[in-house]
Design a protein around this motif. Structure first.
Motif, PDB file in Angstrom:
ATOM      1  N   TYR A 111     130.725 -19.634  -0.830  1.00  0.00           N
ATOM      2  CA  TYR A 111     130.004 -20.748  -1.253  1.00  0.00           C
ATOM      3  C   TYR A 111     130.041 -21.991  -0.504  1.00  0.00           C
ATOM      4  O   TYR A 111     131.038 -22.339   0.382  1.00  0.00           O
ATOM      5  CB  TYR A 111     130.681 -21.328  -2.717  1.00  0.00           C
ATOM      6  CG  TYR A 111     130.486 -20.173  -3.792  1.00  0.00           C
ATOM      7  CD1 TYR A 111     129.328 -20.541  -4.638  1.00  0.00           C
ATOM      8  CD2 TYR A 111     131.754 -19.294  -4.259  1.00  0.00           C
ATOM      9  CE1 TYR A 111     129.166 -19.860  -5.656  1.00  0.00           C
ATOM     10  CE2 TYR A 111     131.227 -18.610  -5.350  1.00  0.00           C
ATOM     11  CZ  TYR A 111     130.192 -18.723  -5.996  1.00  0.00           C
ATOM     12  OH  TYR A 111     129.968 -18.075  -6.933  1.00  0.00           O
ATOM     13  N   THR A 112     129.026 -22.621  -0.542  1.00  0.00           N
ATOM     14  CA  THR A 112     128.878 -23.959   0.436  1.00  0.00           C
ATOM     15  C   THR A 112     128.902 -25.146  -0.827  1.00  0.00           C
ATOM     16  O   THR A 112     128.266 -24.915  -1.832  1.00  0.00           O
ATOM     17  CB  THR A 112     127.837 -24.228   1.346  1.00  0.00           C
ATOM     18  OG1 THR A 112     126.395 -23.862   0.530  1.00  0.00           O
ATOM     19  CG2 THR A 112     127.949 -23.032   2.306  1.00  0.00           C
ATOM     20  N   VAL A 113     129.323 -26.147  -0.527  1.00  0.00           N
ATOM     21  CA  VAL A 113     129.542 -27.519  -1.446  1.00  0.00           C
ATOM     22  C   VAL A 113     129.369 -28.685  -0.497  1.00  0.00           C
ATOM     23  O   VAL A 113     129.702 -28.737   0.610  1.00  0.00           O
ATOM     24  CB  VAL A 113     131.062 -27.385  -1.839  1.00  0.00           C
ATOM     25  CG1 VAL A 113     131.230 -28.668  -3.088  1.00  0.00           C
ATOM     26  CG2 VAL A 113     131.117 -26.248  -2.814  1.00  0.00           C
ATOM     27  N   ASN A 114     128.387 -29.472  -0.980  1.00  0.00           N
ATOM     28  CA  ASN A 114     128.334 -30.734  -0.291  1.00  0.00           C
ATOM     29  C   ASN A 114     129.618 -31.502  -0.257  1.00  0.00           C
ATOM     30  O   ASN A 114     130.618 -31.257  -0.872  1.00  0.00           O
ATOM     31  CB  ASN A 114     127.380 -31.663  -1.306  1.00  0.00           C
ATOM     32  CG  ASN A 114     126.006 -31.352  -1.235  1.00  0.00           C
ATOM     33  OD1 ASN A 114     125.526 -30.493  -0.314  1.00  0.00           O
ATOM     34  ND2 ASN A 114     125.246 -31.717  -2.248  1.00  0.00           N
ATOM     35  N   ALA A 115     129.607 -32.578   0.524  1.00  0.00           N
ATOM     36  CA  ALA A 115     130.907 -33.219   1.231  1.00  0.00           C
ATOM     37  C   ALA A 115     131.313 -33.876  -0.283  1.00  0.00           C
ATOM     38  O   ALA A 115     132.684 -34.160  -0.271  1.00  0.00           O
ATOM     39  CB  ALA A 115     130.768 -34.133   2.225  1.00  0.00           C
ATOM     40  N   ASP A 116     130.721 -34.440  -1.277  1.00  0.00           N
ATOM     41  CA  ASP A 116     131.081 -35.150  -2.224  1.00  0.00           C
ATOM     42  C   ASP A 116     131.650 -34.139  -3.490  1.00  0.00           C
ATOM     43  O   ASP A 116     132.078 -34.454  -4.502  1.00  0.00           O
ATOM     44  CB  ASP A 116     130.255 -36.191  -2.654  1.00  0.00           C
ATOM     45  CG  ASP A 116     128.941 -35.593  -3.142  1.00  0.00           C
ATOM     46  OD1 ASP A 116     128.675 -34.122  -3.040  1.00  0.00           O
ATOM     47  OD2 ASP A 116     127.744 -36.358  -3.615  1.00  0.00           O
ATOM     48  N   GLY A 117     131.590 -32.814  -3.199  1.00  0.00           N
ATOM     49  CA  GLY A 117     132.065 -31.892  -4.176  1.00  0.00           C
ATOM     50  C   GLY A 117     130.827 -31.454  -5.008  1.00  0.00           C
ATOM     51  O   GLY A 117     131.158 -30.485  -5.790  1.00  0.00           O
ATOM     52  N   THR A 118     129.593 -31.626  -4.912  1.00  0.00           N
ATOM     53  CA  THR A 118     128.270 -31.402  -5.701  1.00  0.00           C
ATOM     54  C   THR A 118     127.607 -30.243  -5.181  1.00  0.00           C
ATOM     55  O   THR A 118     127.786 -30.115  -3.923  1.00  0.00           O
ATOM     56  CB  THR A 118     127.454 -32.733  -5.921  1.00  0.00           C
ATOM     57  OG1 THR A 118     126.966 -33.281  -4.692  1.00  0.00           O
ATOM     58  CG2 THR A 118     128.213 -33.745  -6.713  1.00  0.00           C
TER      59      THR A 118
END
Length: 171
Positions: A3-10
């Motif tokens: 999975y990839t996740v944005n730096a802010d966790g969203t």
């Protein structure tokens, strides 16, 4: 699953899905590509004696829509490292030579492989399994350095182990 996740966790999103083991994730220097190693399980056993599993190096763009197998090996792959320009990846390959479960060569043979992502060519940087390990690119990306347990020009063991740093020019 990767999975990839944005730096802010969203915005978590599935990047890659496989039934096989995935390990050693590495982002390219510019963050546009991801590389990983995949341990493929054998679909069947050859005469019940030999496990024909393979290990593969894969890359894909940031969105994960263009996965490509870059290296296919019957050996064990480890230590993936990107060239500074992101155009090549080096890995360590460990090969055990056996026949019907009997070891033919001891110790295992180690090679450094470099995959060129532009022309899809894989080069073996070491010869005759000279115990090469832990590849690293030069800051300019024109050479690969690796450690070896014996000198390439003196393959016989002399009673004491020799440790060398070898630098192989790419171009």
């Amino acid at each position: 699953t990767i999975y990839t996740v944005n730096a802010d966790g969203t915005w978590p999103r599935r990047f890659f899905l496989t039934k096989d083991v995935v390990r050693n994730l590495q982002w390219s220097p510019d963050g546009s590509r991801l590389a990983w190693l995949c341990d493929r399980s054998p679909d069947n056993w050859l005469l019940g004696f030999t496990d024909r599993s393979t290990q593969e190096l894969w890359t894909a763009g940031y969105e994960g829509l263009d996965p490509e197998r870059r290296i296919l090996s019957r050996g064990r792959l480890s230590c993936p490292t990107w060239a500074p320009d992101g155009k090549r990846i080096a890995v360590q390959e460990v090969s055990s030579w056996s026949f019907l479960g009997w070891r033919l060569v001891n110790p295992d043979l180690n090679n450094v492989l470099v995959a060129d992502l532009s022309d899809r060519h894989v080069r073996v940087m070491t010869r005759y399994g000279i115990m090469a390990r832990q590849p690293a690119f030069s800051p300019q990306g024109v050479a690969v350095a690796y450690f070896t347990d014996q000198r390439p020009w003196a393959p016989g063991l002399t009673g004491s182990r020799l440790f060398d740093l070898v630098i192989s020019q790419l171009y």
